[in-house]
Write an enzyme that holds these catalytic residues in place. Structure first.
Site, PDB file in Angstrom:
ATOM      1  N   CYS A 148      -2.229   9.029   2.921  1.00 51.13           N
ATOM      2  CA  CYS A 148      -1.974   8.554   1.562  1.00 51.13           C
ATOM      3  C   CYS A 148      -3.076   8.969   0.606  1.00 51.13           C
ATOM      4  O   CYS A 148      -2.838   9.266  -0.553  1.00 51.13           O
ATOM      5  CB  CYS A 148      -1.835   7.039   1.577  1.00 51.13           C
ATOM      6  SG  CYS A 148      -3.242   6.208   2.324  1.00 51.13           S
TER       7      CYS A 148
ATOM      8  N   GLU B  10       0.883  -1.184   0.000  1.00 58.09           N
ATOM      9  CA  GLU B  10       0.000   0.000   0.000  1.00 58.09           C
ATOM     10  C   GLU B  10       0.907   1.217   0.000  1.00 58.09           C
ATOM     11  O   GLU B  10       1.552   1.505   1.005  1.00 58.09           O
ATOM     12  CB  GLU B  10      -0.897  -0.003   1.247  1.00 58.09           C
ATOM     13  CG  GLU B  10      -1.897  -1.130   1.296  1.00 58.09           C
ATOM     14  CD  GLU B  10      -3.044  -0.967   0.302  1.00 58.09           C
ATOM     15  OE1 GLU B  10      -3.081   0.043  -0.441  1.00 58.09           O
ATOM     16  OE2 GLU B  10      -3.890  -1.861   0.259  1.00 58.09           O
TER      17      GLU B  10
HETATM   18  P1  NAD Z   1       8.581   4.827   4.446  1.00 54.26           P
HETATM   19  O1  NAD Z   1       8.512   4.044   3.190  1.00 54.26           O
HETATM   20  O2  NAD Z   1       9.729   5.744   4.633  1.00 54.26           O
HETATM   21  O3  NAD Z   1       8.612   3.864   5.720  1.00 54.26           O
HETATM   22  C1  NAD Z   1       7.599   2.888   5.947  1.00 54.26           C
HETATM   23  C2  NAD Z   1       8.158   1.785   6.831  1.00 54.26           C
HETATM   24  O4  NAD Z   1       9.187   1.080   6.115  1.00 54.26           O
HETATM   25  C3  NAD Z   1       8.805   2.273   8.122  1.00 54.26           C
HETATM   26  O5  NAD Z   1       8.479   1.382   9.161  1.00 54.26           O
HETATM   27  C4  NAD Z   1      10.299   2.202   7.796  1.00 54.26           C
HETATM   28  O6  NAD Z   1      11.110   2.093   8.942  1.00 54.26           O
HETATM   29  C5  NAD Z   1      10.353   0.951   6.928  1.00 54.26           C
HETATM   30  N1  NAD Z   1      11.527   0.840   6.025  1.00 54.26           N
HETATM   31  C6  NAD Z   1      12.307   1.823   5.544  1.00 54.26           C
HETATM   32  N2  NAD Z   1      13.249   1.304   4.710  1.00 54.26           N
HETATM   33  C7  NAD Z   1      13.042  -0.036   4.668  1.00 54.26           C
HETATM   34  C8  NAD Z   1      13.671  -1.116   3.973  1.00 54.26           C
HETATM   35  N3  NAD Z   1      14.692  -0.933   3.155  1.00 54.26           N
HETATM   36  N4  NAD Z   1      13.196  -2.363   4.163  1.00 54.26           N
HETATM   37  C9  NAD Z   1      12.133  -2.580   4.961  1.00 54.26           C
HETATM   38  N5  NAD Z   1      11.489  -1.591   5.659  1.00 54.26           N
HETATM   39  C10 NAD Z   1      11.941  -0.333   5.504  1.00 54.26           C
HETATM   40  O7  NAD Z   1       7.187   5.614   4.571  1.00 54.26           O
HETATM   41  P2  NAD Z   1       6.761   6.689   5.649  1.00 54.26           P
HETATM   42  O8  NAD Z   1       7.499   7.957   5.420  1.00 54.26           O
HETATM   43  O9  NAD Z   1       6.783   6.082   7.007  1.00 54.26           O
HETATM   44  O10 NAD Z   1       5.204   6.891   5.248  1.00 54.26           O
HETATM   45  C11 NAD Z   1       4.770   7.786   4.288  1.00 54.26           C
HETATM   46  C12 NAD Z   1       4.450   7.075   2.985  1.00 54.26           C
HETATM   47  O11 NAD Z   1       3.521   6.019   3.212  1.00 54.26           O
HETATM   48  C13 NAD Z   1       3.770   7.985   1.978  1.00 54.26           C
HETATM   49  O12 NAD Z   1       4.307   7.773   0.701  1.00 54.26           O
HETATM   50  C14 NAD Z   1       2.311   7.536   2.019  1.00 54.26           C
HETATM   51  O13 NAD Z   1       1.573   7.818   0.867  1.00 54.26           O
HETATM   52  C15 NAD Z   1       2.466   6.083   2.259  1.00 54.26           C
HETATM   53  N6  NAD Z   1       1.215   5.534   2.799  1.00 54.26           N
HETATM   54  C16 NAD Z   1       0.437   4.730   2.004  1.00 54.26           C
HETATM   55  C17 NAD Z   1      -0.781   4.237   2.480  1.00 54.26           C
HETATM   56  C18 NAD Z   1      -1.682   3.357   1.636  1.00 54.26           C
HETATM   57  O14 NAD Z   1      -2.568   2.711   2.205  1.00 54.26           O
HETATM   58  N7  NAD Z   1      -1.506   3.280   0.335  1.00 54.26           N
HETATM   59  C19 NAD Z   1      -1.190   4.582   3.774  1.00 54.26           C
HETATM   60  C20 NAD Z   1      -0.374   5.411   4.533  1.00 54.26           C
HETATM   61  C21 NAD Z   1       0.838   5.868   4.048  1.00 54.26           C
END
Ligand code: NAD
Length: 517
Positions: A309, A273
């Site tokens: 999001c 997502e």
């Molecule tokens: P992010 O991708 O930076 O981090 C998300 C999670 O992934 C965190 O727990 C982070 O620690 C972990 N992570 C980071 N690098 C990783 C790796 N290499 N391997 C595994 N895990 C890793 O996102 P964010 O800044 O926390 O959230 C914002 C983003 O999330 C926005 O782009 C938003 O649109 C998206 N989002 C999408 C939805 C949806 O349902 N489509 C809902 C909410 C947020």
């Protein structure tokens, strides 16, 4: 084919709100949350501090900083537990989940306060997040038995049994913006379907979700729900360890690309997502004097300081109503937007979650201004004494951008929105569909015209005359097309996505006639 009569009961929650204005800083000591590995609470020497985004000084609490070895131990525990958990009858799984729901329900006032302190979202918004989370957990409990039951088909060639089996160990990786709902959206269906899980929340909001995970985990056998915290090392292990069968990830599209690569080594199942650049399309039939509709649109742009999001992140208005639209939009925004202390009951928008996000959003606004766009500040700052201490941003409207400016094509994920014009349906559909994203979208105006356009829009969800969480319904599948994701959460699909379909064929006609003796 799956046949079931899903329970479409109305899921409404009335949360008893914590009334009154509280200070942003409390006198209590920072809280310390644990990891959970095989039912044991684990503390680490190195810890992740979480500051209060409303003042930048107060440490709200500390989360563990788990190592690769601890992450492996959590995966091993989940793997061991899976051997037994997958055979536990669904009735027992549901009963345990319902007990966890009751525990969370009774703690909502404290949990919501903690969430507002570590995240920055106003109290009503934290309570709303709990309401949505519980609605979904209840929907999953109400429907799990029917959705997961085997189907048996009698036909001319014999009998076929189709079962929906658990997949195995699920790594659930979640972002900071909706930490509770984006974790429970995964935990409930995964565990109900007989999987086990290792959950890793974001370091930008790790505390409340840990409390919730602890409440759920304590209702299940050791190893069924594990919790780890940390950064890259933990994430890499969770996405590459061969004992992990599925990754359920919510977060940025860039992170998802490295996760897909890591997962490819052992062909893990994926639900992703991801980001969106959701558009709101305002048709010429939209009534600019409809104050409720205008308020809904403003909320679609600025709820949770734009950090959702599915927030409407670009608005296209039919040129014929543009001037009146902008005037009325500003009026509505100035009325609804009140920035300040998340514990002030008059506040609608709190601080942005982290300083990095403030910098990024501001850079997009500055870039638009340097290209000649007009930037208009919206709303009122009602707690000016704390504004400069925290990650506060005054929401802005950006007018006169080009269609390809970064503020239009990038996901800003913060309190600013560009408004652009369009001349006809073909043009606005093309502008919408040019995006690499396709999470949600909305069309505002006459229903017939709006639905006609909606059918040609590339997105997982399109809402008519509303947008973002206002039009969300946990009973129906949610997810993105194109680079906004893979798979669906919520609804029946959100339960089935934690299963493998297994076909058992019992033919009566055993020998094929065309194979020679
Ligand atoms: P992010 O991708 O930076 O981090 C998300 C999670 O992934 C965190 O727990 C982070 O620690 C972990 N992570 C980071 N690098 C990783 C790796 N290499 N391997 C595994 N895990 C890793 O996102 P964010 O800044 O926390 O959230 C914002 C983003 O999330 C926005 O782009 C938003 O649109 C998206 N989002 C999408 C939805 C949806 O349902 N489509 C809902 C909410 C947020």
């Amino acid at each position: 084919m799956h046949e079931f009569a899903t329970v479409y009961k109305p899921y409404n929650y009335q949360i008893i709100s914590a009334k009154g204005r509280l200070p942003v800083t409390t006198t209590t000591e920072p809280i310390i949350v644990h990891s959970i590995i095989n039912g044991e609470k684990v503390l680490t020497e190195k810890r992740i501090p979480r500051e209060n985004p409303s003042n930048g000084k107060e440490i709200v609490g500390y989360a563990p900083f788990n190592t690769k070895e601890e992450t492996v131990a959590a995966i091993e525990a989940a793997y061991e537990a899976f051997g037994k958990w997958k055979w536990v009858p669904v009735e027992e799984r549901i009963e345990r989940m319902r007990r966890a729901i009751e525990k969370i329900k009774s703690a909502i006032p404290e949990l919501s306060r903690l969430l507002s302190r570590e995240h920055g979202k106003p109290l009503y918004d934290s309570e709303g997040e709990f309401a949505v989370s519980l609605m979904w957990m209840e929907f999953a409990c109400d429907n799990a038995k029917e959705v997961l039951q085997q189907t048996v088909k009698e036909h001319e060639k014999g009998k076929t049994i189709i079962t929906y089996d658990p997949i195995g160990v699920v790594s659930a990786i979640t972002p900071w913006n909706y930490p509770i709902s984006l974790s429970t959206i995964k935990i409930a269906p995964a565990l109900l379907a007989g999987n086990t899980m290792v959950l890793k929340p974001s370091p930008f909001a790790p505390l409340t979700v840990s409390k919730v995970a602890e409440m759920i985990s304590s209702e299940f056998p050791p190893g069924v729900l594990n919790l780890v915290h940390g950064e890259a090392e933990v994430g890499v292990e969770l996405t590459s360890n061969p004992k992990v069968a599925k990754i359920a990830f919510t977060g940025g599209t860039k992170t998802a690309k490295s996760i897909m690569k890591a997962a490819s080594e052992t062909i893990k199942k994926l639900t992703l997502e991801l980001g969106g650049n959701d558009a709101a399309i305002i048709l010429k039939s939209f009534d600019v004097n409809d104050e409720r509709a205008m308020r809904r649109l403003v909320i679609s742009n600025f709820l949770t300081a734009g950090q959702i999001c599915m927030i409407a992140k670009r608005v296209y208005v039919h040129r014929s109503i543009y001037d009146q639209f902008v005037e009325k939009y500003i009026e509505a925004a100035n009325k609804w937007i009140r920035v300040g202390n998340p514990f002030n009951p008059n506040v609608t928008i709190g601080p942005v979650n982290n300083a990095g996000q403030v910098k990024y959003v501001q850079s997009l606004v500055d870039d638009a201004e340097s290209r000649g766009a007009e930037v208009i500040k919206l709303g009122t700052i009602i707690d000016p004494e704390i504004f400069d201490q925290g990650n506060f941003m005054q929401p802005t409207l950006v007018l006169g951008c080009d269609y390809n400016d970064p503020i239009v094509v990038e996901e800003q994920f913060g309190p600013t929105v560009p408004i652009l014009t369009f001349d006809d349906e073909e043009q606005v559909i093309a502008l919408h569909n040019e995006s690499i994203y396709g999470l949600t979208s909305s069309v505002w105006g006459n229903e017939e015209d709006a639905v006609r356009i909606a059918r040609r829009i590339e997105a997982g969800t399109t809402m008519i005359n509303t947008a973002a969480v206002q039009g969300l319904d946990v009973r129906f599948p949610f997810g993105g097309v194109k680079q906004s994701g893979v798979g669906r959460e919520y609804g029946v699909e959100g339960i089935l996505s934690y299963t493998e379909t297994h076909v058992i064929n019992i033919p009566t006609v055993l020998d094929l006639p065309y194979i020679p003796e």
